[in-house]
Write a protein that holds these residues in place. Sequence first.
Motif, mmCIF file in Angstrom:
data_model
loop_
_atom_site.group_PDB
_atom_site.id
_atom_site.type_symbol
_atom_site.label_atom_id
_atom_site.label_comp_id
_atom_site.label_asym_id
_atom_site.label_seq_id
_atom_site.Cartn_x
_atom_site.Cartn_y
_atom_site.Cartn_z
ATOM 1 N N ARG A 92 10.989 2.618 -11.405
ATOM 2 C CA ARG A 92 12.166 1.821 -11.758
ATOM 3 C C ARG A 92 12.811 1.154 -10.552
ATOM 4 N N GLY A 93 12.201 1.316 -9.410
ATOM 5 C CA GLY A 93 12.745 0.677 -8.222
ATOM 6 C C GLY A 93 13.790 1.487 -7.511
ATOM 7 N N ASN A 94 13.970 2.761 -7.873
ATOM 8 C CA ASN A 94 14.947 3.604 -7.208
ATOM 9 C C ASN A 94 14.366 4.160 -5.912
ATOM 10 N N TRP A 95 15.204 4.234 -4.899
ATOM 11 C CA TRP A 95 14.759 4.722 -3.594
ATOM 12 C C TRP A 95 14.514 6.229 -3.648
ATOM 13 N N ILE A 96 13.321 6.644 -3.227
ATOM 14 C CA ILE A 96 13.008 8.074 -3.208
ATOM 15 C C ILE A 96 12.684 8.546 -1.793
ATOM 16 N N GLY A 97 12.532 7.616 -0.848
ATOM 17 C CA GLY A 97 12.227 7.995 0.527
ATOM 18 C C GLY A 97 10.763 8.303 0.699
ATOM 19 N N GLY A 98 10.311 8.322 1.927
ATOM 20 C CA GLY A 98 8.908 8.612 2.193
ATOM 21 C C GLY A 98 8.659 10.097 2.278
ATOM 22 N N GLU A 99 7.405 10.481 1.940
ATOM 23 C CA GLU A 99 7.064 11.880 2.025
ATOM 24 C C GLU A 99 7.058 12.352 3.474
ATOM 25 N N GLU A 100 6.572 11.500 4.341
ATOM 26 C CA GLU A 100 6.564 11.826 5.759
ATOM 27 C C GLU A 100 7.149 10.618 6.484
ATOM 28 N N GLU A 101 8.472 10.651 6.660
ATOM 29 C CA GLU A 101 9.131 9.519 7.307
ATOM 30 C C GLU A 101 8.955 9.631 8.803
ATOM 31 N N GLU A 102 8.233 8.685 9.333
ATOM 32 C CA GLU A 102 8.005 8.664 10.757
ATOM 33 C C GLU A 102 8.895 7.586 11.367
ATOM 34 N N VAL A 103 9.632 7.990 12.365
ATOM 35 C CA VAL A 103 10.525 7.050 13.034
ATOM 36 C C VAL A 103 9.931 6.711 14.378
ATOM 37 N N SER A 104 9.668 5.412 14.574
ATOM 38 C CA SER A 104 9.125 5.005 15.859
ATOM 39 C C SER A 104 10.239 4.866 16.857
ATOM 40 N N GLY A 105 9.956 5.177 18.100
ATOM 41 C CA GLY A 105 10.982 5.113 19.122
ATOM 42 C C GLY A 105 11.714 6.438 19.224
ATOM 43 N N GLU A 106 12.490 6.598 20.273
ATOM 44 C CA GLU A 106 13.213 7.835 20.493
ATOM 45 C C GLU A 106 14.644 7.672 20.041
ATOM 46 N N LEU A 107 15.178 8.699 19.341
ATOM 47 C CA LEU A 107 16.560 8.682 18.904
ATOM 48 C C LEU A 107 17.445 9.300 19.969
ATOM 49 N N GLY A 108 18.725 8.989 19.929
ATOM 50 C CA GLY A 108 19.660 9.492 20.916
ATOM 51 C C GLY A 108 19.914 10.977 20.756
ATOM 52 N N GLU A 109 20.544 11.557 21.765
ATOM 53 C CA GLU A 109 20.840 12.986 21.749
ATOM 54 C C GLU A 109 21.800 13.314 20.610
ATOM 55 N N GLY A 110 21.494 14.380 19.836
ATOM 56 C CA GLY A 110 22.351 14.793 18.730
ATOM 57 C C GLY A 110 22.039 14.120 17.423
ATOM 58 N N ALA A 111 21.047 13.151 17.413
ATOM 59 C CA ALA A 111 20.713 12.472 16.170
ATOM 60 C C ALA A 111 20.130 13.467 15.180
ATOM 61 N N GLU B 109 0.800 -1.207 0.000
ATOM 62 C CA GLU B 109 0.000 0.000 0.000
ATOM 63 C C GLU B 109 0.845 1.275 0.000
ATOM 64 N N ASN B 110 2.044 1.236 0.614
ATOM 65 C CA ASN B 110 2.834 2.460 0.702
ATOM 66 C C ASN B 110 4.174 2.369 -0.017
ATOM 67 N N VAL B 111 4.374 1.323 -0.818
ATOM 68 C CA VAL B 111 5.674 1.157 -1.469
ATOM 69 C C VAL B 111 5.974 2.294 -2.439
ATOM 70 N N HIS B 112 4.897 2.906 -3.039
ATOM 71 C CA HIS B 112 5.132 3.990 -3.990
ATOM 72 C C HIS B 112 5.707 5.232 -3.319
ATOM 73 N N GLU B 113 5.575 5.317 -1.991
ATOM 74 C CA GLU B 113 6.122 6.456 -1.279
ATOM 75 C C GLU B 113 7.636 6.339 -1.081
ATOM 76 N N TYR B 114 8.182 5.124 -1.306
ATOM 77 C CA TYR B 114 9.596 4.891 -1.043
ATOM 78 C C TYR B 114 10.392 4.560 -2.313
ATOM 79 N N PHE B 115 9.742 4.030 -3.352
ATOM 80 C CA PHE B 115 10.430 3.651 -4.588
ATOM 81 C C PHE B 115 9.678 4.205 -5.783
ATOM 82 N N ASP B 116 10.450 4.608 -6.848
ATOM 83 C CA ASP B 116 9.790 5.060 -8.073
ATOM 84 C C ASP B 116 9.477 3.846 -8.946
#
Length: 309
Positions: free
Chosen positions: A258-277, A249-256
């Motif tokens: 031709r299969g090239n990585w384009i990243g998500g429009e709204e990349e949500e990262v679950s969990g907390e990242l470390g200080e300075g990330a 359902e969401n693969v088109h948000e990450y690949f074009d």
Amino acid sequence: MSLQTVRSPFAPSDYTPLAEHQEQTPDSFYDAKPVLHYHATGAKAWIPKSQRGKLPFFPADLASAPTAPESSALNDQTEETVEQTVDLFVNSRNLSIFCPSAECGVSIPYQQVSIHAIKTLRASPDATFPAVYLQLELASGGASDDDFDTVELTLIPQPQRSSSPSEIPTPPPKSEATQLFEAISECSNLNPDPVQDGEDDDEGDEDGAQIIFEGDHEAIEGFSGVFAGARDGGLPPAMPGSGGWITAENVHEYFDERGNWIGGEEEEVSGELGEGAGTVHSREEDGEGVNGDGEGREEEGEAKRPRRE
């Protein structure tokens, strides 16, 4: 499991011949008779005279010396040897040996056979006799399971009666000693040493540290690092820091297309990242004092480029 003394002779009918076993599927692998891999009668058994009494068919007062022709190979041996005539039954459960003259025998678990090898008894350059050397580790009755008493047993199977010669050319048959050695090797592989507690505990490191995931991740019992899916049949919750799942359902948000990585429009990262990330430093900020580069370099001329890890 340890060596057992037997007072009744073994019989071929106590076992299933190997050829018969290979031609059929047994009804039960637990209640079936042991499979007989090798059988020989009238074999010679030798042990050093100093080890008499350690095996039941070698009494402490035994004085029977080795007989010809193999005895001629002991001319240069300093330690005296004694001999008994035995019947051999190499089966899938244990190594069974019975001595008719002593009216007793033993069933030796393969775990107690620490060494087995083909040994050549050499009387002269033109007279050699193949045998099988065994080193047995018998429990000595100590307080520890590591207390063993070693016995050196040499088995010399005699040539068995062969069938009538065939007109079809066949390769030369293996010696009796070779057949005995191969049967012991095969049956030893069928009876590996038991695994001690803690030997295969690979779930943690030396300090017992493990990776623990927080959140609603239900582990599947019996599997390390495998988690159950969602109760509605979907995917389990994404691991912290993974950024979620990529699905149809969401693969088109990450690949074009031709299969090239384009990243998500709204990349949500679950969990907390470390200080300075996510912090980006400019070259001017990193130009001096990074990894020791740039400190004390003014006197030497142009400062070197900072090292990038």
